[in-house]
Enzyme design. Structure first.
Site, short mmCIF file in Angstrom:
data_model
loop_
_atom_site.label_atom_id
_atom_site.label_comp_id
_atom_site.label_asym_id
_atom_site.label_seq_id
_atom_site.Cartn_x
_atom_site.Cartn_y
_atom_site.Cartn_z
N THR A 406 26.76 29.00 -85.33
CA THR A 406 25.80 28.54 -86.33
C THR A 406 24.93 29.69 -86.80
OG1 THR A 406 25.76 26.44 -85.14
CG2 THR A 406 24.03 26.77 -86.76
N THR A 424 26.99 26.12 -90.43
CA THR A 424 27.78 26.19 -89.19
C THR A 424 29.27 25.98 -89.43
OG1 THR A 424 27.99 25.29 -86.95
CG2 THR A 424 27.48 23.73 -88.71
N ASN A 426 30.62 25.31 -86.31
CA ASN A 426 30.56 24.71 -84.97
C ASN A 426 30.74 25.76 -83.89
OD1 ASN A 426 29.94 22.54 -83.36
ND2 ASN A 426 32.06 21.92 -83.10
N ASP A 448 32.00 17.54 -82.47
CA ASP A 448 30.65 16.99 -82.39
C ASP A 448 30.66 15.46 -82.33
OD1 ASP A 448 29.36 19.34 -82.24
OD2 ASP A 448 28.32 19.22 -84.15
#
Length: 616
Positions: A406, A424, A426, A448
């Protein structure tokens, strides 16, 4: 008669000459500092010069002041590109576009147009703040149990990719606020991609750390290990195909990505790598534009992202818990304040696991609770100053997150329009796949989400509110915020570092706006982190840019006495911070032609990642 041992002023002659000598040394030091400031600091930075003082005093590259405008990104080149955009008369959003596209080129381990972002924009003309949700979404073919037989595919490989939203979101913000031509904003990044850029220490570190990830993917290998040899800090990196992709988006707009040649190439590469992204997924992507979530605490108003970002809500709950002690300034002070902060964080992480995409689950009551001072007061009654508890004590409902690749930047322009943006892909290098025909690193944002079968003793159990559904946005810990007082901007904060983002942004806010630390001290001072499970307080013990960051032994002993289990970490979050101070009370001051009150802007880029801010 004058004593041979004393001067006319009554001081011993040795002390007198010592004072003169010290004065001369101080004068010479001041002159030297003046020469440094007037010199080319960026040149010194590239040469690797280290000019840090002791303790939390940082060099000039990491902090800068201006009365006109500033950009604080975690890469020096991108801060300067953003500032250059402001110098051309651009709006803060113009600078945000240029900065974000630049970061995707020179910090490809952290961000890029293959990912998504959250952006908070505050307009000086209306004093209103907007939230631009350009978070990735689950592809239309995604399902709740899609990783049941292959859990690793949730975070590694093309099947982990969510539908990218960054280009769409940047374009929507630019349509509303931009002043400069869309194409112009891409040119610096296109040049860097095609003609090459110097690999930073931070990128070089990640290339070495994730060598196997790079060497196992032909696309990543072609860019970061040309000729089979991994690039290192100081080498020149080229991503020519990404340059061509950016050129197409610059010339044709986002349709090149979502309905055109760039998207078609990307989808082809993703499918060949085992992913499920389609052109329909790209063409159906929608940016969510809403009012920013607002938090009022201790005389300040904080503007941030609504859910599925949990950052602003988490910030609100912790600050309200501390404020319920009767005086936030006292409650947050010292060793006891640190203990209370950790306990509040544990409760917050338990409550936030009820959150998810509000378009798919009803989280109205949980949002109200996390913004409610009375709810915070109830939690405060469950915090004891002499002890901590196991996770079950804090448990409400749970989830499982993991976002680490990020980047964040803060921008304030001459008219005091403000952008706080976190972008981002991730994980570091996202899904570990680079689309060879577009130069785009694929995100692994699907990780996520929670999945029903993900159970492990050292991780948070899955939460139904965050289960996978087509077109759903996963829960996020990104926390871009703008802080005002008496309707004047006084701060912009954000960070990168997965679930550590919320504690990091929170601690920077408290250290400056509550405890009164200077901006750089607030950013550089050691932080603590907690994720509820495992039930461990992580404290920073790391070296950054030539100085050491470590939580004091006194504080560690104090926490251990209360039952906290401690563990050192070198992988804390990275923050960017801008403040605005006023010589006069902030409800009066010098006005510009646009009737905007302007104070002095101080911008700080966290030296943990080696970036530096830039000024107009």
């Amino acid at each position: 008669m004058e004593s041979p041992l004393l001067g006319a002023d009554g001081l011993p002659r040795t002390r007198k000459w010592s004072r003169v000598f010290c004065f001369l040394l101080a004068f010479m030091a001041v002159m030297a500092v003046g020469l440094v400031i007037s010199g080319n600091l960026n040149y010194w930075l590239l040469e690797g010069a280290q000019k840090y003082n002791e303790g939390v005093k940082a060099n000039q590259e990491n902090i800068i002041e201006s009365e006109v405008g500033v950009v604080a990104a975690d890469h020096t080149i991108c801060s300067e590109i953003g500032a250059s955009t402001l110098r051309q008369g651009g709006h803060a959003v113009d600078a945000a576009v240029a900065t974000a596209i630049c970061l995707g080129v020179v910090s490809p381990a952290s961000s890029g147009i293959g990912g998504g972002s959250f952006m908070v924009v505050r307009s000086s003309s209306t004093s209103k703040a907007q939230a631009f949700d350009m978070r990735e979404t689950a592809p239309s073919a995604a399902s709740q149990n899609m990783y049941k037989d292959n859990p690793q595919a949730k975070y590694l490989g093309a099947l982990a990719m969510g539908v990218p939203g960054e280009i769409a979101g940047l374009h929507e913000a630019w349509l509303q606020h931009g002043r400069l031509a869309w194409r112009t904003l891409f040119q610096p990044a296109i040049k860097l991609a095609k003609e090459g850029f110097v690999v930073s220490e931070h990128l070089g570190y990640y290339i070495a750390l994730y060598a196997s990830k790079i060497m196992n993917d032909p696309g990543l290998k072609s860019v970061f290990a040309p000729n089979g040899k991994l690039l290192k800090a100081g080498d020149t990196c080229y991503n020519v195909e990404l340059g061509y992709s950016l050129e197409a988006v610059a010339d044709q707009g986002p349709q090149a990505f979502y309905n055109g040649i760039v998207g078609e190439k990307l989808v082809k590469d993703v499918k060949e790598a085992g992913g499920i992204l389609t052109m329909e997924d790209l063409s159906n992507y929608k940016v969510k534009i809403t009012k920013a979530t607002t938090v009022d605490v201790n005389g300040y108003t904080i503007y941030g992202m609504p859910s599925p970002s949990s950052g602003t809500l988490g910030l609100s709950l912790v600050l309200n818990i501390l404020n319920s002690y009767g005086n936030l300034n006292i409650a947050a002070k010292g060793n006891l304040g640190l203990h209370r902060l950790i306990e509040a964080l544990k409760h917050m992480f338990a409550v936030r696991m009820n959150l998810g995409d509000p378009d798919f689950v009803d989280i109205t009551n949980y949002i109200s609770d996390m913004l409610s001072p009375s709810f915070a007061k109830q939690i405060k009654e469950r915090i004891f100053d002499n002890t901590t508890f196991p996770p079950e004590y804090y448990m409400y409902r749970w989830s499982q997150l993991g976002d680490h690749g990020t980047s964040h930047f803060c921008i304030v322009d001459a008219d005091r329009n403000v952008v706080s943006m976190t972008t981002t892909i991730n994980y570091v290098f996202g899904a570990g796949v680079l689309s060879a025909s577009t130069g785009i690193v694929l995100n692994n944002e699907m990780d996520d989400f929670s999945i029903p079968t993900a159970m492990a003793p050292d991780k948070l159990p899955p939460a139904p509110a965050n289960f996978i559904e087509p077109n759903k946005r996963p829960l996020s810990s990104m926390t871009p915020i703008i802080v005002t007082k008496n309707d004047k901007v006084v701060g912009v904060i954000g960070g990168s570092g997965g679930m550590n983002i919320i504690p990091a942004v929170l601690q920077v806010f408290i250290k400056h706006f509550v405890l009164g630390m200077e901006p750089m001290a607030a950013v550089q001072s050691p932080r603590v982190y907690h994720k509820l499970i495992p039930n461990v307080v992580q404290y920073e013990n790391t070296t950054a840019e030539g100085y050491h960051i470590e939580l004091s032994l006194e504080k560690r002993l104090f926490l251990k006495e209360r039952g906290h289990q401690l563990s050192p970490t070198t992988a804390g979050a990275v923050t960017q911070f801008v403040i605005q101070t006023f010589k006069a009370p902030i409800n009066v001051g010098r006005k510009t032609k646009s009737n905007i009150i302007r104070g002095t802007l101080t911008a700080v880029s966290d030296p943990r990642k080696g970036g530096s801010p830039a000024a107009v």
